[in-house]
Design an enzyme around this catalytic site. Structure first.
Site, PDB file in Angstrom:
ATOM      1  N   ARG A 483      39.419  31.389  68.147  1.00 44.08           N
ATOM      2  CA  ARG A 483      39.524  31.346  66.749  1.00 44.08           C
ATOM      3  C   ARG A 483      40.058  32.513  65.970  1.00 44.08           C
ATOM      4  O   ARG A 483      39.480  33.576  66.059  1.00 44.08           O
ATOM      5  CB  ARG A 483      38.269  31.061  66.329  1.00 44.08           C
ATOM      6  CG  ARG A 483      37.992  31.081  64.881  1.00 44.08           C
ATOM      7  CD  ARG A 483      38.471  29.525  64.388  1.00 44.08           C
ATOM      8  NE  ARG A 483      37.543  28.408  64.508  1.00 44.08           N
ATOM      9  CZ  ARG A 483      37.951  27.136  64.289  1.00 44.08           C
ATOM     10  NH1 ARG A 483      38.828  26.872  63.731  1.00 44.08           N
ATOM     11  NH2 ARG A 483      37.133  26.185  64.828  1.00 44.08           N
ATOM     12  N   ARG A 509      47.914  26.062  74.026  1.00 43.16           N
ATOM     13  CA  ARG A 509      46.911  27.303  73.184  1.00 43.16           C
ATOM     14  C   ARG A 509      45.779  27.649  74.227  1.00 43.16           C
ATOM     15  O   ARG A 509      45.184  28.525  73.760  1.00 43.16           O
ATOM     16  CB  ARG A 509      46.612  26.863  71.948  1.00 43.16           C
ATOM     17  CG  ARG A 509      45.302  25.786  71.699  1.00 43.16           C
ATOM     18  CD  ARG A 509      45.267  25.429  70.413  1.00 43.16           C
ATOM     19  NE  ARG A 509      44.335  24.525  70.159  1.00 43.16           N
ATOM     20  CZ  ARG A 509      43.200  24.739  69.416  1.00 43.16           C
ATOM     21  NH1 ARG A 509      43.083  25.742  68.681  1.00 43.16           N
ATOM     22  NH2 ARG A 509      42.386  23.716  69.158  1.00 43.16           N
ATOM     23  N   HIS A 573      49.578  28.973  63.553  1.00 44.13           N
ATOM     24  CA  HIS A 573      48.540  28.705  62.681  1.00 44.13           C
ATOM     25  C   HIS A 573      47.862  30.060  62.250  1.00 44.13           C
ATOM     26  O   HIS A 573      46.583  30.474  63.044  1.00 44.13           O
ATOM     27  CB  HIS A 573      47.506  28.056  63.639  1.00 44.13           C
ATOM     28  CG  HIS A 573      46.242  27.321  63.025  1.00 44.13           C
ATOM     29  ND1 HIS A 573      45.558  27.900  61.924  1.00 44.13           N
ATOM     30  CD2 HIS A 573      45.734  26.219  63.153  1.00 44.13           C
ATOM     31  CE1 HIS A 573      44.644  27.020  61.606  1.00 44.13           C
ATOM     32  NE2 HIS A 573      44.568  25.940  62.388  1.00 44.13           N
ATOM     33  N   ASP A 622      42.556  22.094  52.790  1.00 43.02           N
ATOM     34  CA  ASP A 622      43.106  21.415  54.051  1.00 43.02           C
ATOM     35  C   ASP A 622      44.188  20.927  53.515  1.00 43.02           C
ATOM     36  O   ASP A 622      44.362  19.804  53.520  1.00 43.02           O
ATOM     37  CB  ASP A 622      42.164  20.811  54.946  1.00 43.02           C
ATOM     38  CG  ASP A 622      42.503  20.787  56.249  1.00 43.02           C
ATOM     39  OD1 ASP A 622      43.873  21.010  56.474  1.00 43.02           O
ATOM     40  OD2 ASP A 622      41.960  20.176  57.019  1.00 43.02           O
ATOM     41  N   GLU A 680      50.255  28.689  57.498  1.00 46.44           N
ATOM     42  CA  GLU A 680      50.728  28.323  58.616  1.00 46.44           C
ATOM     43  C   GLU A 680      52.234  27.900  58.346  1.00 46.44           C
ATOM     44  O   GLU A 680      52.462  27.270  57.555  1.00 46.44           O
ATOM     45  CB  GLU A 680      49.900  27.055  59.337  1.00 46.44           C
ATOM     46  CG  GLU A 680      48.434  27.546  59.411  1.00 46.44           C
ATOM     47  CD  GLU A 680      47.649  26.497  59.688  1.00 46.44           C
ATOM     48  OE1 GLU A 680      48.203  25.481  60.560  1.00 46.44           O
ATOM     49  OE2 GLU A 680      46.345  26.212  59.213  1.00 46.44           O
TER      50      GLU A 680
END
Length: 708
Positions: A483, A509, A573, A622, A680
């Site tokens: 994270r 990832r 990201h 978001d 992002e």
């Protein structure tokens, strides 16, 4: 894309002898305006001619674009909505200006909207370079010589402070696009700070525009004119802006308003305009129209201002249709057209609604492919509808590769020995960063850390600055995704038809990456090439390049090695480190449409800069911005800095912060939600990438940090 414009800028080209002689001939005229030899040399020594401005002398859109195309882009719903918001936001200022200059608020705001989209687009060409070139070559040299001298005078006197000022190719600049001589003659201090700043001060720009119109003959309380309807058999030879008749004469000839209502007769001189001939809309115009026309002497321009002002006052728009079966496109429709071109593999940059040469070439190719004539590259409703009618590419539903689990448990093949085979690149070592195996980079300009797990950027710290990336202090043990930093989400960002058996946000990832190449440039910049393992049954190959210098540049190279097209999505990201997420803002998103995951992916339009306290849904975000412009600025007053994110090859921008309530249920975020904002670079949602066999795609992001 350049990593650092200052460091990598080419050595200036030798001075063109003819250009140098021209500047020398201007020097005495500058002296006559009070610009001494030293100041003239300081303001012109770095100038080199820019021949690309010369063809633009004969390509002004006001004269080369069909009027229905011109007005469709300038008087669209987006500009009307934004203009009405500006009327409300600046109501007090505009009322004061109306009292001082007699020009109504809607007209002033309409000029602002047409000239710079309310201050958003003010031109990108260096003013001194453009005007010096036009002063020394092409037609109208005498005119542009005067503008160059006016610009130099403004810089020398301190009215303008930035010699790198940009504007249009012809020298217009600022929020309402004054040329230098008009700036010197007309500009006023509208905010009372003692300066005339039409670039940074909205009050100065609007006040100066109102004064310009007043000086051009604007009469308070009078309309600019009306859209009208002509009687049968009317003689179109009577039309023309200079063919003035008393309004009563036109009324006697049977002219009425477009809705059929009568016009009160008067003796005011008016003219009839038929900008598209007798079969198109008709207008009676007064002296106030001439005041608008004086701002930029083109009928299409003046009508754009006049009709936008009417829309801002509540008018529904023109009644009569333009005489074409292929109407022009609004900016939203132009962005849609560009998105359709991008999904068909045309390299046109971003879907920004600005139709340039690359977009026109792509339209020609599609017109030819579809057999449409003429194949002229025009962005009209016909080609948009034709591309809409074709089946849109569907994202590929990826499956879990058979060897995924094996690779996920494998260590990275990159070892200290690997680095030795690369001849010990200075500033590059293998170590750990906050407990994670990582490539550690140290340059004169910055330090960085890149995890071998996931190929994930963990840290970027400019020399003398603070950490740019946020990394969770509560992250879970591997192979749980890390994270923070910059996770690489590829070859999908969200669920696009695949089930829950594949991991969220892509396949790479949580895999071990390896360093495949490294080198150090002369200025100390370190360049790394990394790759994830090649996965069975996956027809796409990924390579990443990182350049660590004064700025950080990251590139994702995707190649289709298979025999069939693949449609994929992707994201870098970024978790940016901030002092307080509730106090930062992101510039560059105003006016864009976004899909809100917190609202069931409903579409909304961003109003102003992004903040976490947006009144539409405060405290969380978001948002997926489609057809975004590729240039964003995260302004952080707490850390006293601005993080600029510049993107190429990515049409989406995503802004995320879970907010306090959702973060409480996230073990690796918790109370730390205030310390980051995700901004992002992506191709996500409807902004998919369709890659033909053998084709490649590149997503680029550049992160730069400057103090506030």
């Amino acid at each position: 894309m350049a990593v650092d414009p200052a460091a990598s800028a080419p050595v200036p080209a030798p001075v063109d002898p003819a250009f140098a002689r021209c500047l020398a001939a201007i020097r005495p005229q500058a002296a006559a305006r009070g610009i001494d030899a030293a100041a003239f040399a300081r303001l012109t020594a770095d100038l080199r001619p820019d021949p690309t401005v010369l063809p633009l002398l004969d390509a002004q859109p006001e004269f080369t674009t069909p009027i229905w195309d011109y007005l469709a882009g300038l008087v669209d719903e987006q500009r009307v909505t934004d203009g009405r918001a500006m009327l409300a936001a600046h109501a007090v200022l505009l009322a004061r200006l109306e009292g001082e200059y007699g020009v109504d608020p809607a007209t002033v705001v309409a000029v602002w909207g047409v000239e710079s989209d309310y201050g958003r687009i003010t031109g990108s060409r260096p003013l001194r370079t453009s005007l010096a070139t036009l002063a020394c070559a092409g037609r109208r040299q005498e005119f542009f010589r005067g503008e160059l001298l006016s610009l130099l005078s403004l810089l020398h006197s301190g009215d303008l402070a930035d010699p790198g000022l940009t504007g249009s190719w012809a020298g217009a600049f600022g929020q309402t696009q004054f040329i230098p001589s008009t700036y010197a003659r007309v500009a006023v201090d509208g905010d009372g700070d003692g300066r005339r700043d039409l670039v940074g001060s909205t009050a100065d720009a609007l006040a100066s525009t109102a004064r310009y119109l007043q000086l051009a003959g604007w009469k308070p309380g009078r309309p600019w004119g009306w859209e009208v309807k002509l009687p049968a058999g009317f003689d179109p030879a009577l039309a023309g802006r200079t063919k003035r008749r008393p309004l009563a004469d036109w009324v006697a000839r049977g002219i009425v308003r477009a809705d059929g209502s009568a016009i009160a007769p008067a003796q005011e001189p008016t003219a009839l305009l038929l900008p598209a001939g007798a079969k198109g809309p008709a207008f009676l115009v007064s002296g106030n129209y001439d005041a608008i026309y004086a701002y930029n002497a083109a009928e299409s321009y003046a009508l754009a201002i006049a009709t936008l002002a009417d829309r801002l006052r509540g008018s529904p728009g023109l009644v009569a249709a333009w005489p074409t079966d292929d109407p022009g496109l609004s900016r939203a429709q132009r962005r849609e057209l560009q998105t359709l071109l991008l999904t068909r593999g045309h390299a046109i940059g971003t879907a920004d609604g600005l139709v340039g040469s690359a977009t026109r070439r792509a339209i020609v190719a599609e017109q030819q492919r579809l057999g449409r004539q003429p194949a002229d590259g025009r962005a009209g409703l016909g080609i948009l509808q034709a591309l809409r009618a074709e089946a849109a590419p569907r994202p590929t539903a990826f499956v879990l590769p058979p060897d995924f689990a094996r690779w996920q448990q494998s260590p990275s093949p990159t070892t200290a020995r690997t680095l030795k085979t690369m001849h010990d690149v200075p500033g590059l070592s293998l170590g750990t960063f906050q407990g994670l195996d990582a490539l550690l980079v140290e340059t004169p300009h910055a330090t960085a850390a890149v995890a071998l797990f996931g190929g994930q950027l963990l840290s970027f710290v400019p020399a003398g600055g603070q950490e740019v990336m946020w990394l969770s202090p509560q992250r879970a043990a591997l192979p749980t995704p890390i994270r923070g930093g910059t996770p690489v989400c590829w070859p999908y960002f969200g669920r696009q038809g695949q089930g829950n058996e594949v991991p969220a946000h892509g396949l790479v990832r949580t895999l071990p990456w390896q360093l495949t190449a490294a080198r150090r440039e002369a200025d100390g910049t370190v360049i790394l090439d990394l790759e994830p393992p090649a996965l069975e049954s996956l027809a796409l190959k990924l390579r990443m390049q990182l350049r660590v210098g004064k700025v950080l540049e990251q590139r994702l190279f995707t190649e289709n090695t298979g025999s069939a097209p693949v449609v994929f999505t992707e994201a870098l990201h970024n978790y940016f480190n901030v002092a307080d997420a509730t106090a930062v803002r992101i510039e560059g998103l105003d006016g864009l449409t976004y899909l809100d995951k917190n609202d069931g992916m409903a579409a909304h339009v961003q109003q102003g800069d992004w903040t976490l306290l947006d009144p539409r849904d405060p405290g969380r975000s978001d948002r997926m911005f489609g057809q975004a412009g590729g240039h964003y600025r995260l302004v952080d007053p707490g850390l006293g800095r601005r993080i600029t994110l510049t993107v190429a090859g990515g049409r989406s921008a995503i802004v995320w912060n879970p907010g306090e309530a959702a973060a409480a249920n996230m073990a690796d975020v918790g109370p730390h939600w205030r310390r980051f904002v995700c901004l992002e670079a992506a191709n996500a949602g409807p902004d998919v990438v369709e890659l033909a066999p053998g084709s490649k795609h590149v997503l680029v992001q550049v992160i730069a940090v400057t103090p506030l």
